[in-house]
Design a protein around this motif. Structure first.
Motif, short mmCIF file in Angstrom:
data_model
loop_
_atom_site.label_atom_id
_atom_site.label_comp_id
_atom_site.label_asym_id
_atom_site.label_seq_id
_atom_site.Cartn_x
_atom_site.Cartn_y
_atom_site.Cartn_z
N TRP A 114 -8.41 -12.25 -5.12
CA TRP A 114 -8.32 -11.20 -6.29
C TRP A 114 -7.12 -11.07 -6.79
CZ3 TRP A 114 -4.93 -7.01 -4.68
CH2 TRP A 114 -4.39 -7.43 -3.20
N GLN A 115 -6.95 -10.58 -8.19
CA GLN A 115 -5.88 -10.21 -8.91
C GLN A 115 -5.29 -8.86 -8.83
OE1 GLN A 115 -5.88 -10.10 -13.33
NE2 GLN A 115 -5.15 -11.91 -13.33
N ASP A 116 -4.16 -8.59 -8.52
CA ASP A 116 -3.57 -7.46 -8.21
C ASP A 116 -3.00 -6.91 -9.70
OD1 ASP A 116 -0.91 -8.39 -8.72
OD2 ASP A 116 -0.37 -8.61 -6.87
N ALA A 117 -2.62 -5.59 -9.42
CA ALA A 117 -2.19 -4.73 -10.71
C ALA A 117 -0.97 -5.46 -11.52
CB ALA A 117 -1.76 -3.35 -10.29
N SER A 118 -0.30 -6.29 -10.79
CA SER A 118 0.78 -6.99 -11.43
C SER A 118 0.54 -8.47 -12.18
CB SER A 118 2.08 -7.07 -10.61
OG SER A 118 1.67 -7.98 -9.67
N GLY A 119 -0.78 -8.82 -11.90
CA GLY A 119 -1.42 -9.97 -12.61
C GLY A 119 -1.41 -11.26 -11.48
N GLU A 120 -0.73 -10.99 -10.14
CA GLU A 120 -0.67 -11.98 -9.10
C GLU A 120 -1.94 -12.20 -8.56
OE1 GLU A 120 1.86 -13.65 -8.44
OE2 GLU A 120 3.37 -12.81 -9.73
N THR A 121 -2.23 -13.47 -8.15
CA THR A 121 -3.72 -13.78 -7.58
C THR A 121 -3.30 -13.67 -5.97
OG1 THR A 121 -4.25 -15.06 -9.34
CG2 THR A 121 -5.33 -15.71 -7.35
N THR A 144 -5.54 -10.44 6.62
CA THR A 144 -4.60 -11.27 6.15
C THR A 144 -4.43 -11.56 4.57
OG1 THR A 144 -4.55 -12.42 8.30
CG2 THR A 144 -3.34 -13.44 6.38
N THR A 145 -3.33 -11.26 3.91
CA THR A 145 -3.45 -11.52 2.30
C THR A 145 -2.23 -12.55 2.20
OG1 THR A 145 -4.53 -9.59 2.05
CG2 THR A 145 -3.24 -10.41 -0.04
N ILE A 146 -2.38 -13.54 1.35
CA ILE A 146 -1.20 -14.36 0.75
C ILE A 146 -1.35 -14.44 -0.82
CG2 ILE A 146 -1.17 -15.54 2.99
CD1 ILE A 146 -2.61 -17.82 1.85
N LYS A 147 -0.29 -14.62 -1.39
CA LYS A 147 -0.11 -15.10 -2.81
C LYS A 147 -0.70 -16.40 -2.89
CE LYS A 147 3.11 -14.91 -6.55
NZ LYS A 147 3.05 -16.46 -6.92
N SER A 148 -1.50 -16.64 -4.26
CA SER A 148 -1.70 -17.77 -4.59
C SER A 148 -0.95 -18.44 -5.75
CB SER A 148 -3.21 -17.90 -5.28
OG SER A 148 -3.65 -19.17 -5.54
N ASN A 149 -0.62 -19.48 -5.85
CA ASN A 149 0.22 -20.28 -6.83
C ASN A 149 -0.59 -20.22 -7.91
OD1 ASN A 149 2.51 -20.20 -5.44
ND2 ASN A 149 2.21 -22.17 -4.40
N HIS A 150 -1.93 -20.14 -7.94
CA HIS A 150 -3.05 -20.45 -9.00
C HIS A 150 -4.01 -19.30 -9.54
CE1 HIS A 150 -2.65 -24.84 -7.53
NE2 HIS A 150 -2.74 -24.20 -6.40
N PRO A 151 -4.27 -19.28 -10.73
CA PRO A 151 -4.96 -18.20 -11.40
C PRO A 151 -6.17 -18.03 -10.17
CG PRO A 151 -5.02 -19.93 -12.79
CD PRO A 151 -4.15 -20.46 -11.58
N PRO A 152 -6.95 -16.82 -10.40
CA PRO A 152 -8.10 -16.56 -9.58
C PRO A 152 -9.46 -17.41 -9.67
CG PRO A 152 -7.47 -14.58 -10.96
CD PRO A 152 -6.82 -15.58 -11.44
#
Length: 131
Positions: free
Chosen positions: A85-92, A7-15
């Motif tokens: 983790w931070q993805d290639a687009s800079g999203e956490t 399961t992977t979700i996006k974070s609203n915060h930096p890593p």
């Protein structure tokens, strides 16, 4: 890219903030933090580059032992783990293994309630860390 059982979700915060929030939520639930591993730091020490990638290993015996009593090999996947983790687009992103998938992987049967409680806990921790 979907990974079975993950399961992977996006974070609203930096890593770093996401990981710190996750660790605080884990401790607030009375769970033990066994390790916090900074893969990017390890890569840097080896002269390699890696976007922010940190693993938190945590849990308690009351949560995981019933699954190991049913099938000891699940111990290779316990204690629980979460990856920030931070993805290639800079999203956490925050990722974790689905306990029901782990139980299926190891042929655990009759412990659906335990897997369900662990899944709910992971979801709660993840939401605390990412929102």
């Amino acid at each position: 890219m979907a990974v079975p059982g993950l399961t992977t979700i996006k974070s609203n915060h930096p890593p770093e903030a996401t990981m710190s929030r996750l660790e605080a939520a884990v401790k607030a639930k009375g769970l033990t933090v066994f390790a916090r591993i900074d893969h990017a730091e390890g890569a840097s020490a080896a002269g390699l580059s890696l976007r922010p990638t940190e693993l938190l290993i945590f849990g308690n015996a009351k949560g995981g032992t019933p699954l190991m009593q049913a099938m000891q090999t699940i111990g290779i996947d316990l204690p629980l783990k979460a990856l920030v983790w931070q993805d290639a687009s800079g999203e956490t992103r925050l990722s974790w293994n689905d306990p029901a998938w782990l139980a299926t992987r190891h042929g655990v049967s009759g412990e659906e309630a335990v897997a369900g409680r662990l899944a709910a806990l992971l979801e709660e921790l993840a939401r605390s860390a990412t929102t």
